[in-house]
Scaffold this motif. Structure first.
Motif, PDB file in Angstrom:
ATOM      1  N   LEU A 117      11.963  -2.279  -6.869  1.00 30.58           N
ATOM      2  CA  LEU A 117      12.503  -2.848  -5.634  1.00 30.58           C
ATOM      3  C   LEU A 117      13.153  -1.743  -4.810  1.00 30.58           C
ATOM      4  CD1 LEU A 117      13.418  -5.288  -3.876  1.00 30.58           C
ATOM      5  CD2 LEU A 117      15.442  -5.441  -5.367  1.00 30.58           C
ATOM      6  N   VAL A 118      12.827  -1.713  -3.531  1.00 27.24           N
ATOM      7  CA  VAL A 118      13.383  -0.695  -2.645  1.00 27.24           C
ATOM      8  C   VAL A 118      13.611  -1.315  -1.270  1.00 27.24           C
ATOM      9  CG1 VAL A 118      11.115   0.154  -1.909  1.00 27.24           C
ATOM     10  CG2 VAL A 118      13.092   1.699  -1.855  1.00 27.24           C
ATOM     11  N   GLN A 119      14.575  -0.784  -0.544  1.00 31.61           N
ATOM     12  CA  GLN A 119      14.816  -1.276   0.806  1.00 31.61           C
ATOM     13  C   GLN A 119      13.810  -0.673   1.785  1.00 31.61           C
ATOM     14  OE1 GLN A 119      18.969  -0.409   1.674  1.00 31.61           O
ATOM     15  NE2 GLN A 119      19.536  -2.503   1.117  1.00 31.61           N
ATOM     16  N   ASP A 160       4.389  -3.746   2.659  1.00 34.66           N
ATOM     17  CA  ASP A 160       3.839  -2.975   1.542  1.00 34.66           C
ATOM     18  C   ASP A 160       4.076  -3.667   0.201  1.00 34.66           C
ATOM     19  OD1 ASP A 160       4.988  -0.040   3.227  1.00 34.66           O
ATOM     20  OD2 ASP A 160       2.917  -0.741   3.105  1.00 34.66           O
ATOM     21  N   THR A 161       4.835  -4.748   0.223  1.00 38.60           N
ATOM     22  CA  THR A 161       5.105  -5.494  -1.004  1.00 38.60           C
ATOM     23  C   THR A 161       3.806  -6.033  -1.596  1.00 38.60           C
ATOM     24  OG1 THR A 161       7.331  -6.114  -0.326  1.00 38.60           O
ATOM     25  CG2 THR A 161       6.257  -7.518  -1.964  1.00 38.60           C
ATOM     26  N   ALA A 162       3.562  -5.690  -2.845  1.00 36.61           N
ATOM     27  CA  ALA A 162       2.313  -6.090  -3.504  1.00 36.61           C
ATOM     28  C   ALA A 162       2.332  -5.603  -4.948  1.00 36.61           C
ATOM     29  CB  ALA A 162       1.105  -5.500  -2.785  1.00 36.61           C
ATOM     30  N   ILE A 196       1.267  -2.904 -11.064  1.00 37.61           N
ATOM     31  CA  ILE A 196       2.705  -2.710 -11.082  1.00 37.61           C
ATOM     32  C   ILE A 196       3.288  -3.234  -9.769  1.00 37.61           C
ATOM     33  CG2 ILE A 196       2.548  -0.339 -10.177  1.00 37.61           C
ATOM     34  CD1 ILE A 196       4.863   0.288 -12.191  1.00 37.61           C
ATOM     35  N   GLN A 197       4.410  -3.936  -9.893  1.00 40.51           N
ATOM     36  CA  GLN A 197       4.994  -4.593  -8.726  1.00 40.51           C
ATOM     37  C   GLN A 197       5.796  -3.606  -7.888  1.00 40.51           C
ATOM     38  OE1 GLN A 197       4.760  -8.001  -7.750  1.00 40.51           O
ATOM     39  NE2 GLN A 197       5.717  -7.218  -5.880  1.00 40.51           N
ATOM     40  N   VAL A 198       5.546  -3.658  -6.591  1.00 39.18           N
ATOM     41  CA  VAL A 198       6.360  -2.936  -5.604  1.00 39.18           C
ATOM     42  C   VAL A 198       6.881  -3.975  -4.622  1.00 39.18           C
ATOM     43  CG1 VAL A 198       6.341  -1.284  -3.706  1.00 39.18           C
ATOM     44  CG2 VAL A 198       5.115  -0.758  -5.833  1.00 39.18           C
TER      45      VAL A 198
END
Length: 127
Positions: free
Chosen positions: A11-13, A90-92, A121-123
């Motif tokens: 998880l990133v902002q 870009d979440t995927a 892998i989840q981003v």
């Protein structure tokens, strides 16, 4: 049997960076192009980036061009995806994959040309 194991997601902002790694075992990838794909909920899997077996040529989807950088270390059998200026879109789930032919490449953006896939892998990019 080639195994591809991806790591580095999380998880990133928005505006942040992540670096994905894809380590291969059980077979070589040094003679194969390698690619990254992603799949968001409710959407089809889409091409993100690919790199030639030599590392000299890279390919990117328009949506990530200028923000993502694909690279490889054939001595370590590992491919990387550096993701900068991340956006919520870009979440995927991201997948690495091995191109099916040695020393050759065409249509690197088509998933059907890849024979082995990592586990995904989840981003997640928060706004």
């Amino acid at each position: 049997q080639v195994q591809l194991v991806a790591s580095g997601g999380g998880l990133v902002q928005a505006g942040g960076s992540l670096r994905l790694s894809c380590a291969a075992s059980g077979g070589t990838v040094s003679s194969r192009n390698m690619g990254w794909f992603r799949q968001a909920p409710g959407r089809e899997r889409e091409f993100v980036a690919a790199i030639a077996w030599s590392g000299r040529t890279t390919y990117y989807a328009d949506s990530v061009k200028g923000r993502f950088d694909i690279s490889r270390d054939n001595a370590k059998n590992t491919v990387y995806l550096q993701m900068n200026s991340l956006k919520p879109e870009d979440t995927a789930v991201y997948y690495c994959a091995r191109y099916r032919l040695s020393y050759g490449s065409s249509n690197n953006n088509l998933s059907r040309h890849y024979d082995y896939w990592g586990q995904g892998i989840q981003v997640t990019v928060s706004s």
